[in-house]
Design a protein around this motif. Structure first.
Motif, PDB file in Angstrom:
ATOM      1  N   GLU A   1       9.273   7.696  -1.378  1.00 13.89           N
ATOM      2  CA  GLU A   1       9.580   8.356  -2.638  1.00 13.89           C
ATOM      3  C   GLU A   1       9.462   9.859  -2.405  1.00 13.89           C
ATOM      4  N   SER A   2      10.554  10.584  -2.665  1.00 15.53           N
ATOM      5  CA  SER A   2      10.582  12.016  -2.389  1.00 15.53           C
ATOM      6  C   SER A   2      11.369  12.733  -3.473  1.00 15.53           C
ATOM      7  N   ASN A   3      10.655  13.499  -4.290  1.00 13.92           N
ATOM      8  CA  ASN A   3      11.310  14.288  -5.337  1.00 13.92           C
ATOM      9  C   ASN A   3      12.263  13.432  -6.173  1.00 13.92           C
ATOM     10  N   SER A   4      11.743  12.320  -6.680  1.00  7.14           N
ATOM     11  CA  SER A   4      12.467  11.399  -7.563  1.00  7.14           C
ATOM     12  C   SER A   4      13.560  10.606  -6.851  1.00  7.14           C
TER      13      SER A   4
ATOM     14  N   ALA B   1       0.853  -1.192   0.000  1.00  5.70           N
ATOM     15  CA  ALA B   1       0.000   0.000   0.000  1.00  5.70           C
ATOM     16  C   ALA B   1       0.887   1.241   0.000  1.00  5.70           C
ATOM     17  N   THR B   2       0.247   2.398  -0.091  1.00 10.91           N
ATOM     18  CA  THR B   2       0.952   3.677  -0.072  1.00 10.91           C
ATOM     19  C   THR B   2       0.177   4.682   0.780  1.00 10.91           C
ATOM     20  N   VAL B   3       0.905   5.690   1.241  1.00 13.36           N
ATOM     21  CA  VAL B   3       0.291   6.858   1.892  1.00 13.36           C
ATOM     22  C   VAL B   3       0.949   8.084   1.277  1.00 13.36           C
ATOM     23  N   ALA B   4       0.159   8.929   0.635  1.00 11.07           N
ATOM     24  CA  ALA B   4       0.687  10.115  -0.029  1.00 11.07           C
ATOM     25  C   ALA B   4       0.687  11.306   0.917  1.00 11.07           C
ATOM     26  N   HIS B   5       1.521  12.280   0.601  1.00 14.30           N
ATOM     27  CA  HIS B   5       1.556  13.522   1.375  1.00 14.30           C
ATOM     28  C   HIS B   5       0.162  14.146   1.383  1.00 14.30           C
ATOM     29  N   GLY B   6      -0.333  14.477   2.577  1.00 15.38           N
ATOM     30  CA  GLY B   6      -1.647  15.077   2.713  1.00 15.38           C
ATOM     31  C   GLY B   6      -2.798  14.090   2.781  1.00 15.38           C
ATOM     32  N   GLU B   7      -2.514  12.788   2.683  1.00 11.08           N
ATOM     33  CA  GLU B   7      -3.547  11.754   2.675  1.00 11.08           C
ATOM     34  C   GLU B   7      -3.586  11.051   4.028  1.00 11.08           C
ATOM     35  N   TYR B   8      -4.779  10.728   4.505  1.00 12.89           N
ATOM     36  CA  TYR B   8      -4.931   9.996   5.757  1.00 12.89           C
ATOM     37  C   TYR B   8      -5.371   8.565   5.439  1.00 12.89           C
ATOM     38  N   VAL B   9      -4.597   7.604   5.928  1.00 13.54           N
ATOM     39  CA  VAL B   9      -4.906   6.182   5.731  1.00 13.54           C
ATOM     40  C   VAL B   9      -4.943   5.509   7.091  1.00 13.54           C
ATOM     41  N   ARG B  10      -5.973   4.698   7.309  1.00 11.40           N
ATOM     42  CA  ARG B  10      -6.119   3.977   8.579  1.00 11.40           C
ATOM     43  C   ARG B  10      -5.789   2.500   8.360  1.00 11.40           C
ATOM     44  N   LEU B  11      -4.908   1.969   9.210  1.00  9.30           N
ATOM     45  CA  LEU B  11      -4.498   0.577   9.149  1.00  9.30           C
ATOM     46  C   LEU B  11      -4.942  -0.097  10.440  1.00  9.30           C
TER      47      LEU B  11
ATOM     48  N   THR C   1       4.413  17.843  19.510  1.00 12.20           N
ATOM     49  CA  THR C   1       5.330  18.975  19.408  1.00 12.20           C
ATOM     50  C   THR C   1       6.532  18.623  18.540  1.00 12.20           C
ATOM     51  N   ARG C   2       7.068  17.419  18.726  1.00 11.49           N
ATOM     52  CA  ARG C   2       8.211  16.975  17.919  1.00 11.49           C
ATOM     53  C   ARG C   2       7.838  16.941  16.428  1.00 11.49           C
ATOM     54  N   CYS C   3       6.640  16.479  16.113  1.00 11.90           N
ATOM     55  CA  CYS C   3       6.194  16.474  14.717  1.00 11.90           C
ATOM     56  C   CYS C   3       6.113  17.890  14.160  1.00 11.90           C
ATOM     57  N   MET C   4       5.655  18.824  14.974  1.00 14.94           N
ATOM     58  CA  MET C   4       5.570  20.215  14.518  1.00 14.94           C
ATOM     59  C   MET C   4       6.948  20.780  14.218  1.00 14.94           C
ATOM     60  N   LEU C   5       7.954  20.339  14.962  1.00 13.70           N
ATOM     61  CA  LEU C   5       9.319  20.820  14.736  1.00 13.70           C
ATOM     62  C   LEU C   5       9.969  20.121  13.539  1.00 13.70           C
ATOM     63  N   VAL C   6       9.739  18.817  13.408  1.00 12.74           N
ATOM     64  CA  VAL C   6      10.348  18.043  12.321  1.00 12.74           C
ATOM     65  C   VAL C   6       9.709  18.371  10.968  1.00 12.74           C
ATOM     66  N   LYS C   7       8.397  18.646  10.978  1.00 16.63           N
ATOM     67  CA  LYS C   7       7.635  18.911   9.749  1.00 16.63           C
ATOM     68  C   LYS C   7       7.762  17.747   8.766  1.00 16.63           C
ATOM     69  N   PRO C   8       7.332  16.569   9.178  1.00 15.83           N
ATOM     70  CA  PRO C   8       7.534  15.373   8.356  1.00 15.83           C
ATOM     71  C   PRO C   8       6.603  15.327   7.149  1.00 15.83           C
ATOM     72  N   ALA C   9       7.017  14.562   6.147  1.00 17.66           N
ATOM     73  CA  ALA C   9       6.155  14.327   4.992  1.00 17.66           C
ATOM     74  C   ALA C   9       4.993  13.425   5.367  1.00 17.66           C
ATOM     75  N   ILE C  10       5.284  12.415   6.201  1.00 18.31           N
ATOM     76  CA  ILE C  10       4.291  11.434   6.639  1.00 18.31           C
ATOM     77  C   ILE C  10       4.437  11.254   8.143  1.00 18.31           C
ATOM     78  N   ILE C  11       3.310  11.139   8.838  1.00 19.03           N
ATOM     79  CA  ILE C  11       3.311  10.818  10.269  1.00 19.03           C
ATOM     80  C   ILE C  11       2.699   9.434  10.445  1.00 19.03           C
ATOM     81  N   VAL C  12       3.379   8.574  11.198  1.00 15.40           N
ATOM     82  CA  VAL C  12       2.781   7.298  11.595  1.00 15.40           C
ATOM     83  C   VAL C  12       2.375   7.438  13.060  1.00 15.40           C
TER      84      VAL C  12
ATOM     85  N   PHE D   1      15.304   8.556   5.517  1.00 10.68           N
ATOM     86  CA  PHE D   1      13.911   8.135   5.670  1.00 10.68           C
ATOM     87  C   PHE D   1      13.330   8.654   6.986  1.00 10.68           C
ATOM     88  N   SER D   2      14.038   8.395   8.075  1.00  8.48           N
ATOM     89  CA  SER D   2      13.460   8.656   9.389  1.00  8.48           C
ATOM     90  C   SER D   2      13.289  10.139   9.687  1.00  8.48           C
ATOM     91  N   ILE D   3      14.108  11.021   9.084  1.00 11.59           N
ATOM     92  CA  ILE D   3      13.932  12.447   9.332  1.00 11.59           C
ATOM     93  C   ILE D   3      12.716  12.981   8.598  1.00 11.59           C
TER      94      ILE D   3
END
Length: 224
Positions: free
Chosen positions: A61-64, A20-30, A148-159, A74-76
């Protein structure tokens, strides 16, 4: 932004999690039991280098570019809000919040996070505690630190797992409001790991994937 989290079919014991995939801005429930959730996250954060060489099971996948799970790149880019993910007791809350940036050694991002930390902490009501030792903290504080950590990191995807479990009703309402505001501001994709479709987050999911614990069953519902 083109960032998309991918994973190939994963066999977790006798349980199969389909690709499966999760795109930027998309919410997926597992939806799957907690044992499978933690096994799934091992592929995300604890994958050994020799495992990656034998075939990537999860990547961003990030900017090719492709960043395999378990790598710093990946983790950052992947934020996390994980149940029972303890703070380091002998560090301050400020130091705990800045640990991801210290680990990755990106001085520019560390300086930016250091500049932003008081404002973000004030937004969530923990600014007066930043220089206190973490020690033992409530479920609510652990969850707020993750947010708060997510707000500072500004991640592409949050798990995220259900970090709210065990909060008193007043704190739960406050945390849900903070979370909704943060997700809207960040625009990140969200992979929400839960044990039940009745988790009550109120989020608008693009897809819900329900994984049976004993075999290869998949129940996918659009727009739940």
């Amino acid at each position: 932004m083109s960032d998309t989290l991918h994973w190939s079919a994963l066999h977790l014991g006798q349980t199969m999690v389909p690709a499966a995939t999760v795109a930027h801005g998309e919410y997926v429930r597992l939806v799957m039991n907690y044992h499978c959730q933690y096994a799934f996250m091992q592929h995300m954060f604890c994958l050994k280098e020799d495992d990656r060489e034998n075939g990537w099971k999860m990547w961003l996948e990030s900017n090719s570019n492709s960043y395999p799970s378990g790598t710093p790149e990946f983790s950052i880019r992947i934020g996390s809000m994980i149940r029972q993910r303890g703070l380091i007791a002998n560090l301050t809350l400020r130091e705990n919040l800045l640990l991801p940036f210290l680990y990755h050694g990106d001085q520019q991002r560390l300086e930016r996070a250091s500049d932003e930390i008081v404002e973000v902490a004030r937004r969530f009501g923990i600014d007066s505690s930043l220089d206190e030792k973490a020690g033992e903290r409530s479920t609510y504080t652990h969850a707020i630190i993750s947010l708060t950590r997510c707000m500072l990191v500004k991640p592409a995807i949050i798990v995220a797992q259900e970090v709210h479990i065990g909060m008193p009703p007043e704190q739960l309402d406050r945390f849900r409001a903070f979370s909704m505001q943060a997700l809207e501001q960040l625009g990140s994709g969200l992979l929400y790991l839960t044990g039940s479709v009745d988790e009550g987050s109120g989020l608008d999911y693009a897809r819900t994937l329900t994984i049976e614990p004993d075999c290869q069953s998949l129940d996918s519902a659009e727009g739940e």
